[in-house]
Design an enzyme around this catalytic site. Sequence first.
Site, PDB file in Angstrom:
ATOM      1  N   THR A 132       0.667  -1.163  -0.317  1.00 54.37           N
ATOM      2  CA  THR A 132      -0.098  -0.396  -0.258  1.00 54.37           C
ATOM      3  C   THR A 132       0.757   1.101  -0.069  1.00 54.37           C
ATOM      4  O   THR A 132       1.517   0.902   0.479  1.00 54.37           O
ATOM      5  CB  THR A 132      -1.258   0.196   1.360  1.00 54.37           C
ATOM      6  OG1 THR A 132      -1.481   1.042   1.640  1.00 54.37           O
ATOM      7  CG2 THR A 132       0.200   0.034   2.120  1.00 54.37           C
ATOM      8  N   ASP A 133       0.159   1.997  -0.632  1.00 51.82           N
ATOM      9  CA  ASP A 133       0.490   3.406  -0.286  1.00 51.82           C
ATOM     10  C   ASP A 133       0.626   4.463   0.837  1.00 51.82           C
ATOM     11  O   ASP A 133       1.956   5.246   1.667  1.00 51.82           O
ATOM     12  CB  ASP A 133       0.525   4.533  -1.375  1.00 51.82           C
ATOM     13  CG  ASP A 133      -0.945   4.704  -1.089  1.00 51.82           C
ATOM     14  OD1 ASP A 133      -2.051   4.121   0.354  1.00 51.82           O
ATOM     15  OD2 ASP A 133      -1.391   6.753  -1.791  1.00 51.82           O
ATOM     16  N   GLU A 134       0.044   3.791   1.895  1.00 51.51           N
ATOM     17  CA  GLU A 134       0.369   4.100   3.505  1.00 51.51           C
ATOM     18  C   GLU A 134       1.852   4.194   4.066  1.00 51.51           C
ATOM     19  O   GLU A 134       1.635   4.817   5.163  1.00 51.51           O
ATOM     20  CB  GLU A 134      -1.272   3.379   4.141  1.00 51.51           C
ATOM     21  CG  GLU A 134      -2.598   3.648   3.768  1.00 51.51           C
ATOM     22  CD  GLU A 134      -3.446   3.495   4.477  1.00 51.51           C
ATOM     23  OE1 GLU A 134      -3.380   3.412   6.053  1.00 51.51           O
ATOM     24  OE2 GLU A 134      -4.383   2.942   3.726  1.00 51.51           O
ATOM     25  N   TYR A 158      -2.058  -0.087  11.286  1.00 52.88           N
ATOM     26  CA  TYR A 158      -1.655  -1.000   9.696  1.00 52.88           C
ATOM     27  C   TYR A 158      -0.333  -0.784   8.644  1.00 52.88           C
ATOM     28  O   TYR A 158       0.048  -1.711   8.015  1.00 52.88           O
ATOM     29  CB  TYR A 158      -3.053   0.034   9.140  1.00 52.88           C
ATOM     30  CG  TYR A 158      -2.962  -0.967   7.247  1.00 52.88           C
ATOM     31  CD1 TYR A 158      -3.480  -1.933   7.065  1.00 52.88           C
ATOM     32  CD2 TYR A 158      -3.141   0.362   6.332  1.00 52.88           C
ATOM     33  CE1 TYR A 158      -3.091  -2.344   5.933  1.00 52.88           C
ATOM     34  CE2 TYR A 158      -2.965   0.176   5.454  1.00 52.88           C
ATOM     35  CZ  TYR A 158      -3.596  -1.680   4.652  1.00 52.88           C
ATOM     36  OH  TYR A 158      -3.077  -1.989   3.393  1.00 52.88           O
ATOM     37  N   LYS A 162       2.412  -3.058   7.450  1.00 48.98           N
ATOM     38  CA  LYS A 162       2.360  -3.071   6.284  1.00 48.98           C
ATOM     39  C   LYS A 162       3.764  -2.769   5.576  1.00 48.98           C
ATOM     40  O   LYS A 162       4.411  -3.571   5.198  1.00 48.98           O
ATOM     41  CB  LYS A 162       0.969  -2.834   5.511  1.00 48.98           C
ATOM     42  CG  LYS A 162      -0.199  -3.791   5.124  1.00 48.98           C
ATOM     43  CD  LYS A 162       0.061  -4.483   4.641  1.00 48.98           C
ATOM     44  CE  LYS A 162       0.381  -4.617   3.495  1.00 48.98           C
ATOM     45  NZ  LYS A 162       0.230  -6.133   1.871  1.00 48.98           N
TER      46      LYS A 162
END
Length: 355
Positions: A132-134, A158, A162
């Site tokens: 993810t870009d997060e 989260y 990741k």
Amino acid sequence: MILVTGGAGFIGANFVLDWLAACDEPVVNLDKLTYAGNVHNLDSLQGDARHVFVQGDIGDSALAARLLAEHRPRAIVNFAAESHVDRSIHGPAEFIQTNVVGTFRLLEAARQYWSALPADEKAAFRFLHVSTDEVYGTLAPDAPAFTESHNYEPNSPYSASKAASDHLVRAWHHTYGLPVLTTNCSNNYGPLHFPEKLIPLMIVNALAGKSLPVYGDGMQVRDWLYVRDHCSAIRRVLQAGRLGETYNIGGWNEKANIDIVTTVCGLLDELRPRADGKSYAAQIAYVADRPGHDRRYAIDARKIERELGWTPAETFETGIRKTVQWYLDHPGWVAQVQSGAYRDWVARQYEGAAA
């Protein structure tokens, strides 16, 4: 044969369905079937010998080893993850267990399997990790979009989990030579999206006459990617990506959350008008912002465009219309996923505002 993990979830199920629509290469689909995993997402594949579904956990080392030995896949595509920021804030332990420990155990099973392959199969094998870009953190309003060389600065349990999994994948490549690929995507939307996330939650709540909860001022910006575009990008990375590389996948669609909500309301006004003639926008309710809410994400997807020739097929306007229409056309799916666990979570999260 490929092994897909998390293939009954939102992105994973779309990937499996698109894969088998495009080719005859079989898929072994391993999914734990937690609350957001839904085997009914795969109902159209019942009786299809190309699809083998196995309920199980990527953290089950013995199961992963058995599946690899039995089916001898040429690639693993790892979608399996806990993925909702709000849930990670309220209960981070599951995110660490699945996203960090689970990825570690899957990597180890893959490494042992890959190490024993004949030379030609070993050279062809791939482990593609979907992220993810997060992991990159948050951007200022005028900052350049995330590139693959952006520092990791995760801000939620989260995204931290990741980020940890991404680092494990990188380390298994550099230490052991495991042939890995990593993709970091922007916010996905489209069919089969579990209705805890923004777009499906707005559609489902609007049609039910419930509040449309918008965090804070609603000006948090995300880059939106239609899920089938994401799936086509993953197929392309699996086909031609350079080993050990990361590819950012985005839709070039930066939108504020409140603009997403008003767009959904406008489409519903057109496609399924309220009986009283009012706009669904009248149901918007601003709620307290969540802790540590990142202000902006944006993906620079020029690397995958330049190296692999991939670009998204959908604009946001075409993709969001298809998405809203899909939910209108599939009320049975919505009813099926709205389990007691889902209703309880919404009630807790929004203190009755969206329940």
